[in-house]
Design a protein around this motif. Structure first.
Motif, PDB file in Angstrom:
ATOM      1  N   TYR A 317       0.801  -1.234   0.000  1.00 18.56           N
ATOM      2  CA  TYR A 317       0.000   0.000   0.000  1.00 18.56           C
ATOM      3  C   TYR A 317       0.838   1.291   0.000  1.00 18.56           C
ATOM      4  CZ  TYR A 317      -3.622  -3.335   1.251  1.00 18.56           C
ATOM      5  OH  TYR A 317      -4.462  -4.416   1.253  1.00 18.56           O
ATOM      6  N   THR A 318       2.140   1.188  -0.194  1.00 17.35           N
ATOM      7  CA  THR A 318       2.933   2.422  -0.227  1.00 17.35           C
ATOM      8  C   THR A 318       2.601   3.254  -1.465  1.00 17.35           C
ATOM      9  OG1 THR A 318       4.746   1.179  -1.267  1.00 17.35           O
ATOM     10  CG2 THR A 318       4.852   1.505   1.118  1.00 17.35           C
ATOM     11  N   SER A 319       2.169   2.600  -2.547  1.00 19.35           N
ATOM     12  CA  SER A 319       1.809   3.333  -3.760  1.00 19.35           C
ATOM     13  C   SER A 319       0.349   3.776  -3.752  1.00 19.35           C
ATOM     14  CB  SER A 319       2.066   2.474  -5.004  1.00 19.35           C
ATOM     15  OG  SER A 319       3.440   2.205  -5.153  1.00 19.35           O
ATOM     16  N   GLN A 320      -0.499   3.036  -3.048  1.00 13.80           N
ATOM     17  CA  GLN A 320      -1.934   3.323  -3.083  1.00 13.80           C
ATOM     18  C   GLN A 320      -2.366   4.369  -2.055  1.00 13.80           C
ATOM     19  OE1 GLN A 320      -3.603   1.976  -5.512  1.00 13.80           O
ATOM     20  NE2 GLN A 320      -2.003   0.565  -6.155  1.00 13.80           N
ATOM     21  N   ASN A 321      -1.695   4.403  -0.901  1.00  7.93           N
ATOM     22  CA  ASN A 321      -2.082   5.347   0.148  1.00  7.93           C
ATOM     23  C   ASN A 321      -1.587   6.753  -0.154  1.00  7.93           C
ATOM     24  OD1 ASN A 321      -3.197   3.199   1.435  1.00  7.93           O
ATOM     25  ND2 ASN A 321      -1.695   3.081   3.087  1.00  7.93           N
ATOM     26  N   CYS A 322      -2.382   7.735   0.216  1.00 12.04           N
ATOM     27  CA  CYS A 322      -1.966   9.126   0.066  1.00 12.04           C
ATOM     28  C   CYS A 322      -1.003   9.470   1.193  1.00 12.04           C
ATOM     29  CB  CYS A 322      -3.187  10.055   0.109  1.00 12.04           C
ATOM     30  SG  CYS A 322      -2.763  11.805  -0.007  1.00 12.04           S
ATOM     31  N   GLY A 326      -3.591   9.880   3.987  1.00 13.14           N
ATOM     32  CA  GLY A 326      -3.697   8.458   4.280  1.00 13.14           C
ATOM     33  C   GLY A 326      -4.814   7.748   3.551  1.00 13.14           C
ATOM     34  N   SER A 327      -5.578   8.451   2.744  1.00 14.87           N
ATOM     35  CA  SER A 327      -6.668   7.814   1.997  1.00 14.87           C
ATOM     36  C   SER A 327      -6.117   6.873   0.931  1.00 14.87           C
ATOM     37  CB  SER A 327      -7.542   8.879   1.329  1.00 14.87           C
ATOM     38  OG  SER A 327      -8.093   9.754   2.293  1.00 14.87           O
ATOM     39  N   ILE A 328      -6.892   5.845   0.606  1.00 18.61           N
ATOM     40  CA  ILE A 328      -6.487   4.897  -0.429  1.00 18.61           C
ATOM     41  C   ILE A 328      -6.932   5.420  -1.788  1.00 18.61           C
ATOM     42  CG2 ILE A 328      -6.795   2.577  -1.331  1.00 18.61           C
ATOM     43  CD1 ILE A 328      -7.095   1.569   1.487  1.00 18.61           C
ATOM     44  N   LYS A 330      -6.681   4.083  -5.450  1.00 17.57           N
ATOM     45  CA  LYS A 330      -6.308   2.921  -6.259  1.00 17.57           C
ATOM     46  C   LYS A 330      -5.734   3.370  -7.604  1.00 17.57           C
ATOM     47  CE  LYS A 330      -9.385  -0.498  -4.207  1.00 17.57           C
ATOM     48  NZ  LYS A 330      -8.262  -1.271  -3.666  1.00 17.57           N
ATOM     49  N   LYS A 331      -4.649   2.681  -8.012  1.00 20.58           N
ATOM     50  CA  LYS A 331      -3.987   3.006  -9.276  1.00 20.58           C
ATOM     51  C   LYS A 331      -3.539   1.719  -9.950  1.00 20.58           C
ATOM     52  CE  LYS A 331      -1.622   6.761  -6.815  1.00 20.58           C
ATOM     53  NZ  LYS A 331      -1.783   6.135  -5.482  1.00 20.58           N
ATOM     54  N   THR A 332      -3.505   1.745 -11.266  1.00 26.61           N
ATOM     55  CA  THR A 332      -2.888   0.658 -12.012  1.00 26.61           C
ATOM     56  C   THR A 332      -1.405   0.996 -12.181  1.00 26.61           C
ATOM     57  OG1 THR A 332      -3.355   1.709 -14.148  1.00 26.61           O
ATOM     58  CG2 THR A 332      -5.040   0.211 -13.245  1.00 26.61           C
ATOM     59  N   LEU A 333      -0.628   0.039 -12.667  1.00 22.25           N
ATOM     60  CA  LEU A 333       0.803   0.283 -12.862  1.00 22.25           C
ATOM     61  C   LEU A 333       1.056   1.381 -13.891  1.00 22.25           C
ATOM     62  CD1 LEU A 333       2.305  -3.328 -12.830  1.00 22.25           C
ATOM     63  CD2 LEU A 333       2.649  -1.523 -11.134  1.00 22.25           C
ATOM     64  N   SER A 334       0.124   1.561 -14.803  1.00 19.22           N
ATOM     65  CA  SER A 334       0.306   2.579 -15.840  1.00 19.22           C
ATOM     66  C   SER A 334       0.000   3.990 -15.339  1.00 19.22           C
ATOM     67  CB  SER A 334      -0.577   2.260 -17.052  1.00 19.22           C
ATOM     68  OG  SER A 334      -1.945   2.240 -16.675  1.00 19.22           O
ATOM     69  N   THR A 335      -0.650   4.101 -14.191  1.00 18.74           N
ATOM     70  CA  THR A 335      -0.969   5.421 -13.630  1.00 18.74           C
ATOM     71  C   THR A 335       0.250   5.944 -12.878  1.00 18.74           C
ATOM     72  OG1 THR A 335      -3.273   4.741 -13.357  1.00 18.74           O
ATOM     73  CG2 THR A 335      -2.552   6.706 -12.160  1.00 18.74           C
ATOM     74  N   ARG A 336       0.874   6.999 -13.407  1.00 18.06           N
ATOM     75  CA  ARG A 336       2.131   7.467 -12.859  1.00 18.06           C
ATOM     76  C   ARG A 336       1.972   8.710 -11.984  1.00 18.06           C
ATOM     77  NH1 ARG A 336       4.469   3.375 -12.470  1.00 18.06           N
ATOM     78  NH2 ARG A 336       6.185   4.663 -11.709  1.00 18.06           N
ATOM     79  N   THR A 337       0.766   9.236 -11.852  1.00 16.59           N
ATOM     80  CA  THR A 337       0.540  10.430 -11.031  1.00 16.59           C
ATOM     81  C   THR A 337      -0.468  10.121  -9.939  1.00 16.59           C
ATOM     82  OG1 THR A 337       0.961  11.853 -12.942  1.00 16.59           O
ATOM     83  CG2 THR A 337      -0.120  12.858 -11.036  1.00 16.59           C
ATOM     84  N   HIS A 338      -0.118  10.504  -8.714  1.00 18.91           N
ATOM     85  CA  HIS A 338      -1.011  10.315  -7.571  1.00 18.91           C
ATOM     86  C   HIS A 338      -1.859  11.586  -7.411  1.00 18.91           C
ATOM     87  CE1 HIS A 338      -2.358   9.413  -3.469  1.00 18.91           C
ATOM     88  NE2 HIS A 338      -2.000  10.643  -3.153  1.00 18.91           N
ATOM     89  N   ILE A 339      -3.173  11.422  -7.538  1.00 17.59           N
ATOM     90  CA  ILE A 339      -4.109  12.543  -7.383  1.00 17.59           C
ATOM     91  C   ILE A 339      -5.122  12.156  -6.316  1.00 17.59           C
ATOM     92  CG2 ILE A 339      -5.773  14.054  -8.519  1.00 17.59           C
ATOM     93  CD1 ILE A 339      -4.423  13.401 -11.177  1.00 17.59           C
ATOM     94  N   CYS A 340      -5.130  12.896  -5.211  1.00 17.49           N
ATOM     95  CA  CYS A 340      -6.011  12.581  -4.087  1.00 17.49           C
ATOM     96  C   CYS A 340      -7.060  13.677  -3.917  1.00 17.49           C
ATOM     97  CB  CYS A 340      -5.195  12.430  -2.804  1.00 17.49           C
ATOM     98  SG  CYS A 340      -6.182  11.988  -1.350  1.00 17.49           S
ATOM     99  N   GLY A 341      -8.172  13.317  -3.328  1.00 14.39           N
ATOM    100  CA  GLY A 341      -9.241  14.273  -3.091  1.00 14.39           C
ATOM    101  C   GLY A 341      -8.857  15.378  -2.122  1.00 14.39           C
ATOM    102  N   ASN A 355       5.580   7.707   1.835  1.00 12.23           N
ATOM    103  CA  ASN A 355       4.933   6.683   2.670  1.00 12.23           C
ATOM    104  C   ASN A 355       5.970   5.737   3.285  1.00 12.23           C
ATOM    105  OD1 ASN A 355       2.207   7.421   2.410  1.00 12.23           O
ATOM    106  ND2 ASN A 355       2.028   6.393   0.438  1.00 12.23           N
ATOM    107  N   ILE A 356       6.979   5.409   2.509  1.00 11.29           N
ATOM    108  CA  ILE A 356       8.044   4.527   3.005  1.00 11.29           C
ATOM    109  C   ILE A 356       8.788   5.188   4.163  1.00 11.29           C
ATOM    110  CG2 ILE A 356      10.285   3.511   2.391  1.00 11.29           C
ATOM    111  CD1 ILE A 356       9.054   3.041  -0.438  1.00 11.29           C
ATOM    112  N   LEU A 357       9.075   6.471   4.028  1.00  9.19           N
ATOM    113  CA  LEU A 357       9.749   7.191   5.119  1.00  9.19           C
ATOM    114  C   LEU A 357       8.878   7.208   6.373  1.00  9.19           C
ATOM    115  CD1 LEU A 357      11.984   8.942   6.271  1.00  9.19           C
ATOM    116  CD2 LEU A 357      10.904  10.933   5.198  1.00  9.19           C
TER     117      LEU A 357
END
Length: 399
Positions: A317-322, A326-328, A330-341, A355-357
């Motif tokens: 969930y390091t890629s899926q969580n904001c 902290g909201s989830i 969901k992204k596919t591997l082809s989605t390279r930009t994280h856009i959260c509400g 998220n890893i840090l």
């Protein structure tokens, strides 16, 4: 422990003797494994005794130094112990039942069967094979270490020559001025890694860049008649090219890991299960070329040397969580930009690094994994000789 590596300079006849020594070491290893399979329930110490039996039964095997025979038997012992450990831990998939070796490229001595010259620039192999005296070519100096600190040596055959690795029983500790910085690292294929500050390190893709030359050299091997001298020459060229790619990849992993450790006091990275990821045949070559496991091993090693905190973080969930709310998302591997509400817009890898840090700092606060994580990765079990390079005072002139 540190390892110093030198190139061995000798005559062609001496190299042929080393080849005989390596074949004998392989025979001892396989013979002890056969003895263990045929006599289930025997103690591991019995495998050492079997080495003495082989020396009497086979005259040519008796030429190999007794400690070298024991070291070959230890390879069988380690394989057996690893197999039982995987069974006990109920590791998924194959448990690694010990296999007979078809190809072996090294022979290992303990503290007998060899000697150094007074100036410690020459190595003499003194067992029954009588390989003789070799000149040690390298930039490092063995004068800094007492003879009893050299616990083992390993003679290794590679595509470009023969090498001697000296295992020295000393602790390497380096002091650095604290930077007060903490960083999270998200490895990937587009960039080798993206850190929690948004900085990226490009993926060198050494295998991809050399693929054209490797295919050309492989074609030359295929066109040569089996057993001919021309085929052997073509194989040597192909082997040297593969070796160059391997060294480039290792050198990059070492320098990148060293830079990350020196620049930060706290490093968190993804604890990826690479052996499972390479089962994806579409990405297996690119993942192997990136050498993430090797990079992680050097992070851990340098963390211990420089007294820095290095933590392996589960990648779930390091890629899926904001990383902001902290909201989830969901992204596919082809989605390279994280856009959260919540309004956070970040590169996918940058978000994962943050998220890893955060996970790493949380683990450190709970007292978990605060001295790094050592385990079995795609490259196999971590051992002393798997970390032979610049950081362990490699002496072949490469950095």
């Amino acid at each position: 422990m540190i390892v110093l590596e030198f190139n061995l300079k000798g005559k062609a006849e001496q190299y042929r003797i080393i080849d005989d020594m390596i074949r004998t070491a392989k025979f001892v290893r396989n013979k002890t494994l056969r003895h263990w399979i045929d006599n289930q329930g025997i103690k591991l110490v019995d495998l050492y005794k079997q080495c003495a039996v082989m020396a009497k039964e086979f005259e040519w095997a008796g030429k190999l130094n007794s400690t070298a025979r024991q070291a070959s038997a230890e390879r069988t012992i380690f394989a057996i112990q690893r197999f039982f450990a995987n069974c006990k831990a109920k590791e998924p998939g194959k448990k690694g039942f010990p296999q007979f070796k078809k190809h072996t490229r090294s022979v290992e001595y303990k503290q007998s069967g060899w000697s150094l010259s007074t100036d410690k620039r020459c190595l003499t192999l003194k067992d029954g094979f009588a390989a003789g005296k070799f000149k040690l070519i390298g930039s490092r100096d063995l004068h800094f270490y007492a003879p009893d600190e050299i616990k083992r040596i390993r003679i290794v055959r590679r595509a470009d020559g023969y090498y001697a690795q000296f295992c020295i029983n000393v602790d390497r500790k380096e002091e650095l001025v604290p930077t007060g910085k903490a960083i999270g690292l998200d490895v990937g294929l587009n960039h080798f890694y993206t850190d929690s500050d948004g900085e990226t390190v490009s993926n060198p893709r050494y295998l991809r860049k050399s693929e054209k030359d490797l295919k050309r050299l492989q074609k030359r091997v295929s066109r040569r008649k089996k057993g001919s001298k021309n085929r052997k020459k073509a194989l040597d060229k192909l082997g040297r090219k593969h070796l160059k790619v391997s060294r480039q990849r290792q050198d990059f992993a070492i320098k990148t890991a060293l830079c990350a450790i020196k620049s930060n006091d706290f490093v968190a990275y993804e604890d990826l299960q690479v052996r499972n990821m390479v089962k994806n045949h579409k990405l297996a070559k690119s993942i192997s070329d990136a050498a993430w496991s090797q990079f992680a091993q050097w992070l851990e090693y340098f963390g211990k040397v420089y007294g820095k905190t290095v933590i392996a973080v589960p990648p779930q969930y390091t890629s899926q969580n904001c990383s902001n709310c902290g909201s989830i998302v969901k992204k596919t591997l082809s989605t390279r930009t994280h856009i959260c509400g919540c309004g956070t817009i970040l590169d996918r890898d940058h978000n994962a690094a943050r998220n890893i840090l955060a996970k790493g700092l949380k683990q450190a606060g709970m007292g978990l994994n605060t001295v790094g994580h050592t385990g079995i990765h795609a490259g196999g079990q971590t051992d002393l000789y798997s970390l032979v390079a610049t950081s362990t005072s490699k002496s072949t002139g490469r950095s």
